[in-house]
Design an enzyme around this catalytic site. Structure first.
Site, mmCIF file in Angstrom:
data_model
loop_
_atom_site.group_PDB
_atom_site.id
_atom_site.type_symbol
_atom_site.label_atom_id
_atom_site.label_comp_id
_atom_site.label_asym_id
_atom_site.label_seq_id
_atom_site.Cartn_x
_atom_site.Cartn_y
_atom_site.Cartn_z
ATOM 1 C CG ASP A 231 -1.806 1.128 1.390
ATOM 2 O OD1 ASP A 231 -2.663 1.260 0.518
ATOM 3 O OD2 ASP A 231 -1.697 1.921 2.362
ATOM 4 C CD GLU A 291 -2.207 2.843 -3.493
ATOM 5 O OE1 GLU A 291 -3.206 3.535 -3.713
ATOM 6 O OE2 GLU A 291 -1.650 2.809 -2.375
#
Ligand code: GLC
Length: 506
Positions: A231, A291
């Protein structure tokens, strides 16, 4: 004697060489070209709150996911990426983790996780977890300790600084609105949070943090996960001198002055951390998905790393920034990523952005356009990551009233920024109440389109979006050109038609 010494040197060189090549050697190839499993796999993102609710409390859970594995297998999914299901106060719906090595009771238990992993393995479906690397929850024990005093063990695990004059240490703003610094009265210093104040940033310059985070991944690999979606990797590091970011003209949707995130995003040190995570991944033949909000292919290449020693699958979000069905724009973007230094990764929807169904839909031919988009990104050279509900044509359904908004950013930014509830609504399994997601009122309302777009009905309709996906994924699985072939555009000047060849050998 001399000969003996040199053969020892040679032997140790050989051992060192073979050890390092073992450490770097990827797992067993799945074809003659040496591709790894993740290069042929179809990934599927599950937002666990919204997938399937087994205990009828209105929120999805791990047993719910387990109950749908046959559906996923049948669809043609090889790996599921589950967004964070760890203990969390749920300020950012799980992206505020308070314990990396457990399951939030809302989603089940570690035993449920093991059962899910076992059931998935039986079906040859791999599990990818979401690793929130940039920050923890403010309720994580590390932060609870960190804020107690300026000298406590975990103080330097986060970014603490004195203010400047009466204000925060610098002008950095949080991507979720307001200053990125929060004054903590206990020690009269500010801590840094790129996201919500309840998500303090970890200090990745501290080797203890790095080691603890590497160990978290080991812990899950040993439990059977096949990799991580990392993330918000862009934001892992900040300029140690806390230089102010250059301001840009205008305001954000949240009302803050716009700024170039020059000193708190995409710092070169990010790549050291990624290389470290990759080393651990290689110990377990794990895959790292990133990401990665890159602005061009040069930046994307940085995430693959030199000799591909960072992320195997940095997501190409530039593909999602093609906002209309423009052959020229897609052609340009596909060619760009096709020339990248690593294996392409295509995404068209996720839990943070408007679904492709609405991004490309014209309001009249949305279902046909949804099939078109599937036909496009599932036949490109690379690994697709689907988003739950995309295969049935789920529509982004944002809340109509501020009081219904669940995503805090939607409350802060209302009405300009409505938040991300719209793309996170419950999966539409059938046309019954609550779309077959739960017997209780779901945490977000089920869109009215559940009556027309749902798994049960679409399975029966040979022309449905779902059956289009199923057929296409079946073809992809067995077709060498789709799996391994090269990509060549064939009509580069046609402004209405995008066409290309996938060529395998002859
Ligand atoms: C990532 C997640 C997003 C989350 C943010 C903070 O961008 O995809 O949902 O809010 O990180 O963790």
């Amino acid at each position: 004697m001399i000969r003996c010494k040199s053969s020892w040197i040679l032997l140790s060189f050989f051992l060192l060489w073979s050890f390092s090549s073992v450490a770097q050697t990827p797992g067993k190839p799945v074809d003659a070209e040496g591709h790894q499993w993740w290069q042929h796999a179809v990934f599927y993102e599950i937002y666990p709150r919204s997938f399937a609710d087994s205990n009828n409390d209105g929120v999805g859970d791990l047993n719910g996911i387990a109950s749908k594995l046959d559906y996923l297998k049948d669809l043609g999914v090889d790996a599921i990426w589950i967004t964070p299901c760890f203990p969390s106060p749920q300020v950012d719906f799980g992206y505020d983790v308070s314990d990396y090595e457990n399951i939030d009771p809302m989603y089940g238990t570690l035993d449920d996780f093991d059962a899910l992993a076992g059931a998935a393995k039986k079906r040859n479906i791999r599990i990818i977890l979401d690793f929130v690397v940039n920050h923890t929850s403010d309720q994580h024990k590390w932060f609870i300790d960190s804020r107690t005093s300026r000298t406590t063990e975990h103080r330097d695990w986060y970014i603490w600084r004195d203010g400047k004059g009466q204000g925060p240490p610098n002008n950095w703003t949080s991507t979720f609105g307001g200053s990125a610094w929060k004054l903590d009265p206990a020690t009269s210093q500010y801590y840094y949070h790129y996201f919500y104040p309840e998500q303090p940033d970890l200090n990745w310059r501290n080797p203890a943090v790095e080691n603890a985070m590497f160990d978290v991944t080991r812990w899950w690999y040993k439990r059977g996960v096949s990799g991580f979606r990392l993330d918000a990797v862009d934001t892992l590091f900040e300029d140690p001198n806390l230089k102010d970011n250059p301001e840009l003209p205008g305001k954000t949707a949240l009302g803050d002055p716009k700024q170039e995130r020059k000193f708190n995003s995409k710092l070169p040190e990010v790549h050291d951390a990624l290389r470290g995570l990759r080393k651990v991944a290689d110990e377990y033949n794990g895959v790292l998905i990133g990401e990665t909000w890159t602005s061009d292919i040069a930046e994307l290449n940085l995430y693959y790393g030199k000799g591909n020693n960072e992320l195997q699958l940095p997501m190409d979000f530039l593909f999602t920034t093609v906002n209309k069905l423009s052959p020229a724009d897609f052609r340009k973007q596909i060619a760009a990523v096709d020339s990248a230094s690593g294996w392409p990764t295509f995404v068209i929807s996720n839990h943070d952005i408007v679904r492709a169904y609405d991004r490309y839909g014209d309001g009249q031919n949305n279902d046909q356009i949804a099939k078109l988009m599937a036909g496009l990104y599932l036949t490109l050279r690379g690994t697709p990551i689907m988003y739950y509900g995309e295969e049935i044509g789920m529509k982004t359904t944002p809340p109509l009233r501020k009081e219904d908004v669940k995503d805090p950013v939607g409350r802060i930014g209302w009405p300009k920024e409505k938040g991300r509830d719209g793309e996170r609504t419950p999966m539409q399994w059938d046309s019954s109440d609550n779309g077959g997601f739960s017997k209780a009122a779901p945490w977000l309302p089920v869109p009215a389109t559940a009556k027309t777009h749902n798994v049960a009905d679409e399975l029966k309709d040979p022309d449905s979006i779902l059956n289009f996906y199923r057929k296409l994924l079946k073809l992809r699985r067995t077709n060498r050109a789709l799996l391994d072939g090269s990509y060549s555009p064939i009509n580069e000047n046609d402004q209405y038609v995008l066409s290309y060849l996938r060529v395998y050998k002859d």
